[in-house]
Design an enzyme around this catalytic site. Structure first.
Site, PDB file in Angstrom:
ATOM      1  N   SER A   1      46.950   7.516  -4.758  1.00 46.08           N
ATOM      2  CA  SER A   1      45.532   7.516  -5.087  1.00 46.08           C
ATOM      3  C   SER A   1      45.046   8.819  -5.691  1.00 46.08           C
ATOM      4  CB  SER A   1      44.714   7.199  -3.831  1.00 46.08           C
ATOM      5  OG  SER A   1      45.163   6.007  -3.252  1.00 46.08           O
TER       6      SER A   1
ATOM      7  N   HIS B   1      41.621  12.696  -2.800  1.00 45.87           N
ATOM      8  CA  HIS B   1      40.821  12.009  -3.822  1.00 45.87           C
ATOM      9  C   HIS B   1      39.987  13.004  -4.619  1.00 45.87           C
ATOM     10  CE1 HIS B   1      40.899   7.899  -1.555  1.00 45.87           C
ATOM     11  NE2 HIS B   1      42.098   8.370  -1.832  1.00 45.87           N
TER      12      HIS B   1
END
Length: 382
Positions: free
Chosen positions: A269, A327
């Site tokens: 991610s 992230h």
């Protein structure tokens, strides 16, 4: 251009962080221990015999009654997050991040030079091969031909990320082999409390334990691959993706040490957030939609702002379902690269390419290296 590509833009592009439920602890979550087959056994009684003294019946003390907590294998005890020793653990990951990023972009520049040179040299060979292919009788039901037609129907971006998806699938299958689980935990999960710090920064980018987690990440990567590769070029895209994976893991390390919430993390991610942030920064007015709610559309700029705001809140409030620091690191890297990094790194690669050309040709013909260095700008400029 209306995109219906990010199926889980606000929920499912996350990197699942499997963290310890206790602050600063080094134990694995119980559910993860069960799934990986590493349930912690109770402490065995001491084998040494203790001579009993005469007196009242022996009663076990409160300290002895409580079983000691042994650390999970391959994880060492962490120092307090505010101690200099804890922050000193970021030195090696920082050096690895800078060095790996430089090697990635250097390799990408050489790869692009060699690709341009190969395409020029093989131009007439391809024309001859196409002519011979037309002269051959067409075979019906040829599996190889069907595969080639499917492959040629893909965009350059989709062909580029096919290898990444295949690597993630292989690593996912390795998680299912019981004899490999200790190896996978050591090298394919990133944790600043682990003895192995550098190699998991890259390898954990290709690691998923949950099929749903992998499927969601790979779908988002596939959806944005066409725009990202057409914007950056194949070689530059791969350099950005790999560097982003390492950079986001470094951000994760720093966040865990600062907050004291240690635990293993894995998933693509962070790197995918870089791809998403780069596309949204370059094309802020592009329309996006969630696949299950196609009637609700929003601009790429608003989507990026929402994701960054959610991850910032998750990092501050201590949400533990995703690795929000990774992230944010990926988003920061993607935004920075589009605004400044491309000009700073990729536009200044020509001297390096010329040096490679001189080394490869024995120092003769500087013009060929210049042409190879400039050749990729047409397909890889931002």
């Amino acid at each position: 251009m209306a995109w219906r590509s990010c199926s889980v833009l606000l929920r499912l592009t996350g990197e699942a962080a499997l963290r310890s439920p206790t602050r600063g602890g080094s134990r694995w979550p119980h559910s993860f221990q069960q799934r990986c087959g590493f349930r912690k056994a109770g402490r065995k009684p001491e084998s040494k015999k203790v001579e009993e003294e005469p007196g009242p019946p022996h009663t076990e003390s409160s300290e002895a009654a409580v079983p000691r907590r042994t650390p999970t294998p391959h994880l060492e005890q962490q120092a307090p997050p505010t101690s200099p020793r804890a922050f000193s653990r970021l030195i090696k990951p920082l050096v690895f991040t800078v060095g790996f990023t430089g090697c990635s972009f250097g390799s990408a520049a050489i790869w692009q030079y060699e690709s341009v040179k190969f395409r020029v040299q093989s131009f007439f060979d391809e024309i001859r091969a196409d002519w011979l292919e037309k002269m051959k009788p067409q075979k019906k039901g040829d599996v190889r031909k069907e595969i080639n037609q499917w492959w040629n129907s893909l965009s350059e971006g989709q062909r580029t990320v096919t290898g990444i998806i295949a690597a993630n699938a292989i690593v996912f299958c390795c998680w299912r082999v019981p004899s490999l689980q200790r190896f996978m935990i050591k090298y394919f999960t990133s944790n600043p409390a682990s003895k192995t710090l550098c190699s998991p920064m890259l390898l954990s980018t290709f690691s998923h334990f949950s099929f749903f987690h992998m499927a969601a990440n790979m779908y988002v990567l596939w959806s944005f691959s066409t725009s990202a590769v057409s914007m950056l070029g194949r070689e530059q895209f791969l350099a950005v993706y790999l560097s982003a994976g390492v950079f986001s893991t470094f951000f994760s390390y720093a966040g865990k040490i600062v907050t004291g919430r240690f635990g293993p993390s894995l998933g693509a991610s962070g790197a995918i957030m870089t791809v998403l942030a780069a596309v949204c920064t370059k094309m802020p007015e592009a329309k996006l939609a969630i696949i299950f709610l196609p009637m609700f559309t929003f601009t790429a700029a608003n989507a990026l702002k929402a994701i960054v705001a959610m991850d910032t809140a998750g990092l501050v409030l201590g949400w533990r379902f995703f690795d929000h620091a990774a992230h944010l690191g990926g988003a920061v890297f993607g935004i920075w690269y589009i605004l400044s990094g491309h000009e700073l790194i990729w536009k200044n690669r020509e001297p390096f390419v010329k040096l490679w050309h001189d080394l490869r040709t024995g120092g003769g013909g500087g013009r060929g290296g210049d042409g190879g260095g400039r050749g990729g700008d047409g397909g890889g400029s931002v």
